[in-house]
Design an enzyme around this catalytic site. Sequence first.
Site, PDB file in Angstrom:
ATOM      1  CG  HIS A 124      -0.472   0.107   2.522  1.00 57.45           C
ATOM      2  ND1 HIS A 124      -0.093  -0.852   3.378  1.00 57.45           N
ATOM      3  CD2 HIS A 124       0.015   1.149   3.198  1.00 57.45           C
ATOM      4  CE1 HIS A 124       0.426  -0.538   4.470  1.00 57.45           C
ATOM      5  NE2 HIS A 124       0.453   0.739   4.436  1.00 57.45           N
ATOM      6  CG  ASP A 151       0.286  -4.261   2.698  1.00 61.36           C
ATOM      7  OD1 ASP A 151      -0.329  -3.490   3.400  1.00 61.36           O
ATOM      8  OD2 ASP A 151       0.944  -3.927   1.633  1.00 61.36           O
ATOM      9  CB  SER A 178       2.819   0.803   6.481  1.00 61.35           C
ATOM     10  OG  SER A 178       1.667   1.053   7.148  1.00 61.35           O
TER      11      SER A 178
END
Lengths: 456, 110
Positions: A262, A298, A371
């Site tokens: 992402h 992810d 992240s």
Amino acid sequence: AGLESGPLAGHREPPLQLPHPAELLLLLSCPAFRAHFAHLFGSETAEQWRFASTAPDAEVSEDEEEDQLRALGWFALVRVRPIPEEEADERGPRVAVAPLGAVPKGAPLLACGSPFGAFCPDIFLNTLSRGVLSNATGPLLLTDARCLPGTEGGGVFAARPPGVLVALVAAPLCWKSREWVGLTLLCAAAPLLRAARTALGRLRPCAASLAALLPPEVGAPWGLPLRDPGPPWAAAAVLVECGTVWGSGVVVAPRLVVTCRHVAPREASRVVVRPTTSKSAKIWGHVVFATRETSPYDIAVVSLEEDLEGVPIPVPTEHFHKGEAVSVVGFGIFGQACGPSVTSGILSAVVQVDDTPVMLQTTCAVHGGSSGGPLFSTHSGDLLGIVASNTRDNNTGATYPHLNFSIPVTVLQPALQQYSQTGDLGSLRELDHVAEPVRVVWRLQQPLAEAPRSKL
Amino acid sequence: MGRQWGPAMRVAEQTGCVVSASRAGQPEAGSWSCSGVILSRRPGLVLCHGGIFTPFLRAGSGALTAAGTAFLPGDSCGEDLRLHVQWGPTAASPVGRPERGRPALCTPQC
């Protein structure tokens, strides 16, 4: 990090003493702290940040909140009316102060304050909380040692050099966009005490002699702060910018960076990677692999156009030890403004499917922007995983920075190794074909003990 | 806590204190308090947070953001400011000084 009662808590001596009357000598602030505060928290993001000592939805008048914000970087030097001789003697060693920059990011810190101030000193006086130096920009420091209202002004001490005063608590609670950040804002003690010496010199002549009583800075030659590099593994964290999106990443080979899908979602898209080892450096690269949206992992892999110089390549772990001390390094909270933050905690859970770790959980404070960043074992410095997300309660809208999820490096390492050696994406593509029980785990559902039997 | 923390804990415990500010003759106005660090014991010098003095500033909190202001002398606060410092071993709340803004703390069973 967490509140712990001090070592003498069980040995509080009777009798209780009354507080001593005192007088205000001066109010002082550290101009550099206020300048860095304005740079980090001011301007366009001002409405996002709250430093109130109460929760963002608690009733605090605008004036009170304005007062709190104005006073945030201000401290006071108070003179206590003469202390009875016997008390003055018993009070033990004098404080020594760490020069600015002498304590590295990631270094353990001990905060000592009294939650709720004078409300109930019998219970709350000098409560301890532990954490690490999470970030620093000039005299503005951040720690993940959790502090409560009333601890403003409390001392923050280093383990090394032992018992040296590093900072004072400026704001125990930080809220960003109505989410508790879990970090405490500190003002470095050294510049504050220099400001106090200067101010005392300008006050009434008799006050100048008090300046000599202020604690000395240890070790460093005056004005030459020691910049300690801090834990070597922290340098493996990089900032990853893909178009308008940015996040964190970790260097796994001289020309290979792993981040989250992402952050860098599309293969072949161009990416800028900024290492922390040099503020100005930026290296171009492109996404060679990103898992599909349907994959629970992810992950994206960026290949760089040139080697990353001087960045230590972390050693991937082969084992996980639930409860071990861990650290997350990520660009959450401040992004490009002042380098990655280090937050500390423990490995709170290792979720397995068929005896294989598929998810790691930690108690570190993890925020948006972290992240893709690395999760390290604090003691060995081994890379444990890639931070993927923290937790939000959709019913209440509350975010829990201290519950977060990482992809175990053991899931990625074989595929990364194969790609590094042969350029073959085959193993990485396997991450798109993950067994259903693993998908169930990452959907935060209970993995089924066994497939439900048909009734037919 | 590990052995490495022994010295830091001793210094923290022995320099930690609480500073409370109230208005002379107006106990009902309550008090403001924060934590502090004892820098010297003779004479007693304490460094604490400045937020508790905001209500006593003669010129209001705007004085804190006046351009170029890095310090304010003690008499920037009104004469009605009463300060107390307490440190361990613990001390009860002094007689006649009510606690305004007592946080409504309770200990719900988990």
